[in-house]
Design an enzyme around this catalytic site. Structure first.
Site, PDB file in Angstrom:
ATOM      1  N   LYS A 346       0.818  -1.224   0.000  1.00  0.00           N
ATOM      2  CA  LYS A 346       0.000   0.000   0.000  1.00  0.00           C
ATOM      3  C   LYS A 346       0.845   1.265   0.000  1.00  0.00           C
ATOM      4  O   LYS A 346       2.036   1.246   0.319  1.00  0.00           O
ATOM      5  CB  LYS A 346      -0.983  -0.039   1.171  1.00  0.00           C
ATOM      6  CG  LYS A 346      -2.108  -1.036   0.878  1.00  0.00           C
ATOM      7  CD  LYS A 346      -3.240  -0.977   1.852  1.00  0.00           C
ATOM      8  CE  LYS A 346      -4.320  -1.968   1.404  1.00  0.00           C
ATOM      9  NZ  LYS A 346      -5.326  -2.210   2.408  1.00  0.00           N
ATOM     10  N   ARG A 380      -3.672 -10.031   5.000  1.00  0.00           N
ATOM     11  CA  ARG A 380      -4.078 -10.073   3.580  1.00  0.00           C
ATOM     12  C   ARG A 380      -2.917  -9.550   2.737  1.00  0.00           C
ATOM     13  O   ARG A 380      -2.580  -8.378   2.828  1.00  0.00           O
ATOM     14  CB  ARG A 380      -5.326  -9.205   3.409  1.00  0.00           C
ATOM     15  CG  ARG A 380      -5.917  -9.224   2.012  1.00  0.00           C
ATOM     16  CD  ARG A 380      -7.091  -8.261   1.929  1.00  0.00           C
ATOM     17  NE  ARG A 380      -7.676  -8.247   0.610  1.00  0.00           N
ATOM     18  CZ  ARG A 380      -7.187  -7.561  -0.411  1.00  0.00           C
ATOM     19  NH1 ARG A 380      -6.112  -6.835  -0.266  1.00  0.00           N
ATOM     20  NH2 ARG A 380      -7.782  -7.609  -1.590  1.00  0.00           N
TER      21      ARG A 380
HETATM   22  N1  HH2 Z   1      -7.380  -3.829   0.906  1.00  0.00           N
HETATM   23  C1  HH2 Z   1      -7.712  -3.851  -0.417  1.00  0.00           C
HETATM   24  C2  HH2 Z   1      -8.825  -4.559  -0.856  1.00  0.00           C
HETATM   25  N2  HH2 Z   1      -9.570  -5.290   0.009  1.00  0.00           N
HETATM   26  N3  HH2 Z   1      -9.991  -6.036   2.206  1.00  0.00           N
HETATM   27  C3  HH2 Z   1      -9.694  -6.043   3.510  1.00  0.00           C
HETATM   28  N4  HH2 Z   1     -10.432  -6.747   4.378  1.00  0.00           N
HETATM   29  N5  HH2 Z   1      -8.625  -5.340   4.004  1.00  0.00           N
HETATM   30  C4  HH2 Z   1      -7.826  -4.597   3.189  1.00  0.00           C
HETATM   31  O1  HH2 Z   1      -6.888  -3.962   3.701  1.00  0.00           O
HETATM   32  C5  HH2 Z   1      -8.138  -4.560   1.788  1.00  0.00           C
HETATM   33  C6  HH2 Z   1      -9.251  -5.312   1.321  1.00  0.00           C
HETATM   34  C7  HH2 Z   1      -6.888  -3.070  -1.386  1.00  0.00           C
HETATM   35  O2  HH2 Z   1      -5.892  -3.846  -1.947  1.00  0.00           O
HETATM   36  P1  HH2 Z   1      -5.976  -4.592  -3.374  1.00  0.00           P
HETATM   37  O3  HH2 Z   1      -7.053  -5.614  -3.404  1.00  0.00           O
HETATM   38  O4  HH2 Z   1      -4.624  -5.124  -3.687  1.00  0.00           O
HETATM   39  O5  HH2 Z   1      -6.243  -3.441  -4.437  1.00  0.00           O
HETATM   40  P2  HH2 Z   1      -7.546  -2.969  -5.184  1.00  0.00           P
HETATM   41  O6  HH2 Z   1      -8.533  -2.542  -4.186  1.00  0.00           O
HETATM   42  O7  HH2 Z   1      -7.041  -1.849  -6.069  1.00  0.00           O
HETATM   43  O8  HH2 Z   1      -8.077  -4.125  -5.985  1.00  0.00           O
END
Ligand code: HH2
Length: 404
Positions: A346, A380
């Site tokens: 992040k 995660r």
């Molecule tokens: N962060 C992201 C997405 N989902 N869910 C939970 N429970 N906690 C988190 O910190 C979290 C999440 C963001 O990361 P990512 O899926 O890699 O990116 P994007 O939202 O751009 O798909």
């Protein structure tokens, strides 16, 4: 003559019990001493001045103490934050001490003892529609799989269901205990996609994976329609970054399907969340918010043993908020639910290190270390293999500290 001296840095009860056992202290003495050696600090907000004064008196009478606002004795300010400081055995006397007192202190005494027990013995498993997710044998690695064109770190890589399934199986091989599949990016400023489009991205992957992957599948969505179809295709966990606020039907969908649910904190929505987010006290506010959301979830019929809480690193938070949340991550155990955290790649890591998104693994390890130390049960991450190695070594050292 010089006595060999050593300041003991181990803070955990199990670690101290081991030292005392090695020194030949008898089992009763070990229990008594371990309880005395551990100072617990409980913060209570918004306590009326007279109640704050009574709490201080009562704590002093049992050999503990309570820190209150210096003017609270004069009743101005009318309310104070109170920090109770006491060892475990003294804290256990609070219900008796508070029982005859006014201002709801009788209930407060019981509540404090419950809070400490819940924080110290978080659930050993999360119940799934079919079976359970074991949390007792160590932190669970939740592997991220984004079937999106625009996710901030793996966007566009796993749109093809074949590639996505390959990656999922690889992550399980590498040590993932859950696969979290998303079909809509929640990165700051991301636009919403329709339920049809989101489902079109995730359903083929879940359907293919459900029979072949040993780890439970989690669906990362804010939409009840998507969650329902994903659960029908074989997912077991709903991961809702909106804290089940975005879609009013989500509460009922989750309850009906007996799904496990990750309730994550986000300020506003992805389109607006980074517009000058501000908090007076980020941890307290998110704790209170998660407390309200989990109450609403249970009132809607979602069982306590199905809930996982997540403070939502990066979702409506500035750098200082993300760092504070990680610094205070252990306090989230106060809620009595397993805690999950997602720091992987992040932007706060980029702010501190100056590294681009693909080069934030080492920085993320500092966040991981803090999370594990704080008792986080689910992490995660995108980089499963590296995280699994870190967790293995961390567990081996923890085992030594706890005398295993
Ligand atoms: N962060 C992201 C997405 N989902 N869910 C939970 N429970 N906690 C988190 O910190 C979290 C999440 C963001 O990361 P990512 O899926 O890699 O990116 P994007 O939202 O751009 O798909």
């Amino acid at each position: 003559m010089r006595y060999p001296l050593r300041l003991i840095s181990a803070r955990s009860r199990t670690a101290l019990e081991r030292y005392l056992a090695d020194a030949g202290v008898d089992p009763y003495g070990i229990r008594v001493m371990a309880a005395k050696a551990e100072t617990l600090i409980v913060r209570i907000d918004c306590v009326p001045a007279p109640a704050a004064n009574i709490i201080k008196q009562q704590l002093l009478s049992i050999g503990g103490d309570a820190a209150v606002h210096r003017e609270v004795i004069r009743g101005n300010p009318p309310r104070s934050t109170v920090y109770i400081v006491a060892d475990r055995s003294r804290l256990s006397k609070l219900p008796d001490k508070f029982a005859p007192q006014p201002f709801g202190l009788a209930e407060l005494g019981e509540e404090i003892v419950r809070l400490v027990a819940a924080a110290e013995e978080p659930p050993a498993a999360v119940s799934l529609p079919d079976g359970e997710l074991d949390l007792a044998s160590g932190p669970v690695i939740v592997g991220v799989l984004n079937a999106t064109p625009d996710s901030f770190s793996d966007g566009g890589r796993y749109l093809d269901p074949g590639k996505a399934c390959e990656r999922a199986l690889e992550m399980v091989e590498e040590g993932a205990g859950v696969i979290d599949i998303g079909g809509e990016s929640s990165r700051p400023g991301a636009a919403e996609v329709s339920a049809e489009e989101e489902l079109g991205r995730v359903r083929p992957i879940i359907a293919r994976l459900a029979g072949s992957v040993s780890a439970p599948i989690s669906i990362d969505t804010r939409k009840a329609l998507v969650a329902e179809a994903a659960l029908g295709a074989g997912a077991a966990i709903i991961n809702d970054v909106s804290g089940l606020r975005h879609d009013p039907a989500m509460l009922e969908t989750a309850a009906r399907a007996q799904a496990a649910v990750v309730v994550m904190h986000m300020l506003g929505d992805p389109a607006t969340m980074q517009n000058k987010p501000s908090y007076d006290d980020v941890t307290s506010e998110i704790l209170a918010w998660l407390g309200e959301r989990t109450d609403a979830m249970m009132a809607a019929g979602i069982r306590r043993d199905k809930i996982i809480v997540d403070p939502g690193i990066g979702f409506g938070k500035r750098l200082e908020h993300n760092l504070t949340l990680l610094a205070e991550i252990g306090d989230f155990r106060s809620l009595g639910f397993p805690v999950m955290v997602g720091y992987s790649r992040k932007s706060f890591l980029g702010s501190v290190t100056g590294r681009e998104v693909g080069d934030r693994l080492s920085g993320g390890f500092a966040a991981l270390a803090r999370a594990l130390e704080g008792g986080v049960r689910l992490v995660r991450v995108h980089d499963v293999r590296e995280t699994a190695d870190f967790v293995k070594v961390w567990k081996a050292i923890e085992g030594k500290a706890n005398g295993q």
